[in-house]
Write an enzyme that holds these catalytic residues in place. Structure first.
Site, PDB file in Angstrom:
ATOM      1  N   ASP A   1       1.912   8.454   6.808  1.00 38.11           N
ATOM      2  CA  ASP A   1       2.762   7.477   6.117  1.00 38.11           C
ATOM      3  C   ASP A   1       2.731   7.782   4.623  1.00 38.11           C
ATOM      4  O   ASP A   1       3.662   8.364   4.069  1.00 38.11           O
ATOM      5  CB  ASP A   1       2.243   6.068   6.439  1.00 38.11           C
ATOM      6  CG  ASP A   1       2.845   4.974   5.573  1.00 38.11           C
ATOM      7  OD1 ASP A   1       3.854   5.231   4.899  1.00 38.11           O
ATOM      8  OD2 ASP A   1       2.302   3.835   5.554  1.00 38.11           O
TER       9      ASP A   1
ATOM     10  N   LYS B   1      10.043   5.054   6.758  1.00 37.42           N
ATOM     11  CA  LYS B   1      10.368   3.850   5.986  1.00 37.42           C
ATOM     12  C   LYS B   1      11.537   4.203   5.065  1.00 37.42           C
ATOM     13  O   LYS B   1      11.343   4.919   4.076  1.00 37.42           O
ATOM     14  CB  LYS B   1       9.174   3.429   5.131  1.00 37.42           C
ATOM     15  CG  LYS B   1       7.958   2.900   5.913  1.00 37.42           C
ATOM     16  CD  LYS B   1       6.753   2.814   4.992  1.00 37.42           C
ATOM     17  CE  LYS B   1       5.630   1.977   5.559  1.00 37.42           C
ATOM     18  NZ  LYS B   1       4.381   2.122   4.762  1.00 37.42           N
TER      19      LYS B   1
ATOM     20  N   GLU C   1       1.672  -9.234   7.105  1.00 29.25           N
ATOM     21  CA  GLU C   1       2.485  -8.775   8.231  1.00 29.25           C
ATOM     22  C   GLU C   1       2.350  -9.702   9.430  1.00 29.25           C
ATOM     23  O   GLU C   1       2.783  -9.368  10.540  1.00 29.25           O
ATOM     24  CB  GLU C   1       2.127  -7.333   8.593  1.00 29.25           C
ATOM     25  CG  GLU C   1       2.445  -6.383   7.445  1.00 29.25           C
ATOM     26  CD  GLU C   1       2.352  -4.921   7.817  1.00 29.25           C
ATOM     27  OE1 GLU C   1       1.806  -4.594   8.890  1.00 29.25           O
ATOM     28  OE2 GLU C   1       2.834  -4.095   7.020  1.00 29.25           O
TER      29      GLU C   1
ATOM     30  N   GLU D   1      -4.414  -2.411   9.458  1.00 26.67           N
ATOM     31  CA  GLU D   1      -3.670  -2.956  10.608  1.00 26.67           C
ATOM     32  C   GLU D   1      -4.333  -2.563  11.930  1.00 26.67           C
ATOM     33  O   GLU D   1      -4.584  -1.384  12.164  1.00 26.67           O
ATOM     34  CB  GLU D   1      -2.231  -2.416  10.616  1.00 26.67           C
ATOM     35  CG  GLU D   1      -1.470  -2.750   9.359  1.00 26.67           C
ATOM     36  CD  GLU D   1      -0.149  -1.985   9.259  1.00 26.67           C
ATOM     37  OE1 GLU D   1       0.433  -1.628  10.305  1.00 26.67           O
ATOM     38  OE2 GLU D   1       0.286  -1.735   8.124  1.00 26.67           O
TER      39      GLU D   1
ATOM     40  N   GLU E   1      -2.813   5.776  12.118  1.00 24.30           N
ATOM     41  CA  GLU E   1      -1.951   6.079  10.963  1.00 24.30           C
ATOM     42  C   GLU E   1      -2.804   6.197   9.708  1.00 24.30           C
ATOM     43  O   GLU E   1      -3.770   5.434   9.538  1.00 24.30           O
ATOM     44  CB  GLU E   1      -0.935   4.936  10.827  1.00 24.30           C
ATOM     45  CG  GLU E   1       0.035   5.065   9.669  1.00 24.30           C
ATOM     46  CD  GLU E   1       0.961   3.842   9.621  1.00 24.30           C
ATOM     47  OE1 GLU E   1       1.250   3.252  10.683  1.00 24.30           O
ATOM     48  OE2 GLU E   1       1.376   3.475   8.512  1.00 24.30           O
TER      49      GLU E   1
ATOM     50  N   HIS F   1      -3.421  -6.125   2.719  1.00 20.73           N
ATOM     51  CA  HIS F   1      -2.457  -7.073   3.294  1.00 20.73           C
ATOM     52  C   HIS F   1      -3.070  -8.437   3.604  1.00 20.73           C
ATOM     53  O   HIS F   1      -2.386  -9.323   4.098  1.00 20.73           O
ATOM     54  CB  HIS F   1      -1.863  -6.508   4.601  1.00 20.73           C
ATOM     55  CG  HIS F   1      -0.927  -5.371   4.370  1.00 20.73           C
ATOM     56  ND1 HIS F   1      -0.410  -4.618   5.388  1.00 20.73           N
ATOM     57  CD2 HIS F   1      -0.405  -4.858   3.224  1.00 20.73           C
ATOM     58  CE1 HIS F   1       0.390  -3.684   4.895  1.00 20.73           C
ATOM     59  NE2 HIS F   1       0.400  -3.805   3.592  1.00 20.73           N
TER      60      HIS F   1
ATOM     61  N   SER G   1       0.875  -1.181   0.000  1.00 16.97           N
ATOM     62  CA  SER G   1       0.000   0.000   0.000  1.00 16.97           C
ATOM     63  C   SER G   1       0.907   1.225   0.000  1.00 16.97           C
ATOM     64  O   SER G   1       1.120   1.882   1.000  1.00 16.97           O
ATOM     65  CB  SER G   1      -0.949   0.003   1.198  1.00 16.97           C
ATOM     66  OG  SER G   1      -0.262   0.177   2.408  1.00 16.97           O
TER      67      SER G   1
ATOM     68  N   ASP H   1      -3.663   1.283  11.590  1.00 17.95           N
ATOM     69  CA  ASP H   1      -3.242   1.879  10.325  1.00 17.95           C
ATOM     70  C   ASP H   1      -4.418   1.711   9.383  1.00 17.95           C
ATOM     71  O   ASP H   1      -4.705   0.605   8.912  1.00 17.95           O
ATOM     72  CB  ASP H   1      -1.979   1.212   9.762  1.00 17.95           C
ATOM     73  CG  ASP H   1      -1.533   1.883   8.459  1.00 17.95           C
ATOM     74  OD1 ASP H   1      -2.213   2.839   8.024  1.00 17.95           O
ATOM     75  OD2 ASP H   1      -0.514   1.458   7.886  1.00 17.95           O
TER      76      ASP H   1
ATOM     77  N   LYS I   1       7.408  -0.152  14.162  1.00 14.04           N
ATOM     78  CA  LYS I   1       6.308  -0.974  13.656  1.00 14.04           C
ATOM     79  C   LYS I   1       6.954  -2.050  12.800  1.00 14.04           C
ATOM     80  O   LYS I   1       7.543  -1.753  11.763  1.00 14.04           O
ATOM     81  CB  LYS I   1       5.381  -0.087  12.831  1.00 14.04           C
ATOM     82  CG  LYS I   1       4.123  -0.771  12.367  1.00 14.04           C
ATOM     83  CD  LYS I   1       3.177   0.236  11.738  1.00 14.04           C
ATOM     84  CE  LYS I   1       3.250   0.167  10.242  1.00 14.04           C
ATOM     85  NZ  LYS I   1       2.035   0.618   9.553  1.00 14.04           N
TER      86      LYS I   1
ATOM     87  N   HIS J   1       8.813  -1.166   9.116  1.00 21.24           N
ATOM     88  CA  HIS J   1       9.113  -2.158   8.081  1.00 21.24           C
ATOM     89  C   HIS J   1       8.184  -1.921   6.889  1.00 21.24           C
ATOM     90  O   HIS J   1       7.413  -0.966   6.882  1.00 21.24           O
ATOM     91  CB  HIS J   1       8.910  -3.569   8.647  1.00 21.24           C
ATOM     92  CG  HIS J   1       7.463  -3.887   8.895  1.00 21.24           C
ATOM     93  ND1 HIS J   1       6.956  -5.171   8.923  1.00 21.24           N
ATOM     94  CD2 HIS J   1       6.384  -3.079   9.115  1.00 21.24           C
ATOM     95  CE1 HIS J   1       5.660  -5.139   9.149  1.00 21.24           C
ATOM     96  NE2 HIS J   1       5.286  -3.906   9.275  1.00 21.24           N
TER      97      HIS J   1
HETATM   98  P1  PGA Z   1       3.155  -1.375   2.878  1.00 20.50           P
HETATM   99  O1  PGA Z   1       2.222  -0.970   4.109  1.00 20.50           O
HETATM  100  O2  PGA Z   1       4.474  -1.768   3.380  1.00 20.50           O
HETATM  101  O3  PGA Z   1       2.369  -2.489   2.259  1.00 20.50           O
HETATM  102  O4  PGA Z   1       3.198  -0.180   1.974  1.00 20.50           O
HETATM  103  C1  PGA Z   1       2.662  -0.718   5.373  1.00 20.50           C
HETATM  104  C2  PGA Z   1       1.973   0.503   5.899  1.00 20.50           C
HETATM  105  O5  PGA Z   1       1.028   1.014   5.267  1.00 20.50           O
HETATM  106  O6  PGA Z   1       2.361   1.004   6.941  1.00 20.50           O
HETATM  107 ZN    ZN Z   2       0.805   2.729   6.740  1.00 17.54          ZN
END
Ligand code: PGA
Ligand code: ZN
Length: 429
Positions: free
Chosen positions: A312, A337, A205, A164, A285, A155, A42, A242, A388, A365
């Site tokens: 994010d 990230k 995840e 999440e 998030e 996911h 995502s 999230d 995270k 991650h």
């Molecule tokens: P992604 O999602 O690693 O699949 O982009 C993680 C997140 O949205 O925090």
């Molecule tokens: Zn996110």
């Protein structure tokens, strides 16, 4: 001693079984560092470009042989003899060699692989852990883990809209106790799901991915699991979400398909507000889509003093984009990230910018991970306070938590768990 002797990249697989790049950096004294790069599902639209081959005859087009070749030819030739101890200089050189502005020429995956492996080779050269090398003598802390226990959205293959549902054991006094609490809640949740006749298969995840009647059912079941495991919600353990709202936006409305709802930004903010009154939620998030600046502004105004609002997909770890967001007054925290931006130095710049602006930061991650545990060391070294790294099963997630156990052990008496203080800017909790 710290000049680069050689770079070598190869194509390996990530936790979803898709190809990704791994880079080895060797210094003239023989010290070596290795980094493997994760991949998101995502993603934010303004992330640095992950270079993929697009050759449908290999890995459905997801091969990374071009990125590998860029490291093994262009970057290897250009960086031979470069001092790996000059991380800022090295990263600047990587950005110049790419020359595109969004790292699309050589690939952010290629660039970050070199950047992180170089830092690792320096830690090896100095004979210290990566966290100690990056901290350079500054105070460190062990982050609070935000652990994904129920997965939905892109996911997982279930009907849950929110990507999440996390548990945040901020009230525990050490990382190892926090991790233990997470594991105990995870297993309590597994047996509750079984008891309700629900599947305990997991998403990307590692969070459980049952079909549920509503998002509230997820929150309720997690609370029940916390109690069943013997912990106190809102005292030992809090909840985090999230929403990954960019994935929910369809023709101007936020679609909660699992509940048959189509909501405006205002209505979604009201829903969050109701949940905040009902549940010990400490962090939300991507509560709004990345381009919904108005929604972000409203949400920050309405909820920002009571809950951590993490950006994010909108900030994508980019110092300039984040700076604009700070000026707009949106969110009060940022997800970090490294592969969204593509070099270690820019990642560090964004983390420092957050600290200077009074924003919290969460090192994260991606949903496609590897056995690489760099983010654990990064979170400790930069004292960000939160990490995270997915669920309490599967080694691509657990590997990061295990690395934090090792660092906590190495720090001994000096180990400081970030705990509740990392959320203290929020008034109402
Ligand atoms: P992604 O999602 O690693 O699949 O982009 C993680 C997140 O949205 O925090
Ligand atoms: Zn996110």
């Amino acid at each position: 001693m710290t000049q680069i002797r050689s770079l070598h990249a190869r194509e390996v697989l990530d936790s979803r079984g898709h190809p990704t790049i791994e880079v080895d950096v060797t210094l003239v004294d023989g010290s070596q560092g290795r980094a493997a790069i994760p991949s998101g599902a995502s993603t934010g639209s303004r992330e640095a470009v992950e270079l993929r081959d697009g050759d449908k005859t290999r890995y459905g087009g997801k091969g990374v042989l071009k990125a590998v070749d860029n490291v093994n030819t262009i970057l290897a030739a250009a960086l031979r003899g470069f001092d790996a101890g000059d991380q800022a200089g090295l990263d600047q050189r990587l950005i110049e060699l790419d020359g595109s502005g969004n790292k699309s020429n050589l690939g952010a995956n290629a660039l970050l692989g070199v950047s992180l492996a170089a830092a690792r080779s320096m830690a090896e050269q100095r004979g210290v852990g990566l966290w100690a090398y990056l901290a350079a003598g500054e105070e460190v802390s062990i982050p609070v883990p935000m652990m994904n226990v129920i997965s939905g959205g892109v996911h997982a293959n279930n009907n849950v809209d929110i990507q999440e549902f996390m548990i945040i054991p901020a009230g525990l006094t050490s990382f190892h106790e926090a991790l233990r609490a997470g594991s105990e809640v995870f297993h309590a949740l597994k047996s509750l799901l079984h008891g309700h006749g629900l599947a305990s298969l997991v998403g990307d995840e590692g969070g459980f991915a049952p079909d549920l009647r509503s998002n509230v059912e997820a929150l309720e079941t997690i609370l029940e699991a916390i109690l069943k495991a013997g912990y106190c919600p809102g005292e030992d353990i809090w909840l985090g979400l999230d929403v990954a709202a960019s994935e929910l936006l369809e023709t101007g409305k936020y679609q909660l398909a699992g509940e048959g709802k189509r909501l405006t930004a205002e209505q979604l903010i009201e829903l969050f507000d109701d949940w905040l009154a009902e549940y010990p939620i400490l962090s939300i998030e991507d509560g709004m889509a990345e381009d919904d600046l108005d929604g972000w502004r409203q949400m920050t105004m309405k909820l920002g003093s009571r809950v951590q609002l993490v950006g994010d997909n909108n900030f994508v770890t980019h110092p300039d984009i984040f700076e604009a967001g700070i000026a707009e007054g949106i969110a009060n925290a940022i997800l970090i990230k490294p592969n969204q931006i593509g070099t270690l130095s820019e990642t560090l710049a964004t983390i420092r910018m957050a600290a200077a602006a009074g924003y919290a930061a969460v090192v994260s991650h991606r949903s496609g991970e590897t056995e690489d545990t760099t983010i654990a060391d990064l979170a400790v070294a930069m004292k960000v306070g939160q990490i995270k790294a997915g669920s309490l099963c599967r080694s691509e997630h657990i590997g990061k938590y295990n690395q934090l156990l090792r660092i906590e052990e190495a720090l001994g008496d000096q180990a400081r768990y970030a705990g509740r203080s990392t959320f203290q800017q929020l008034s109402a909790h």
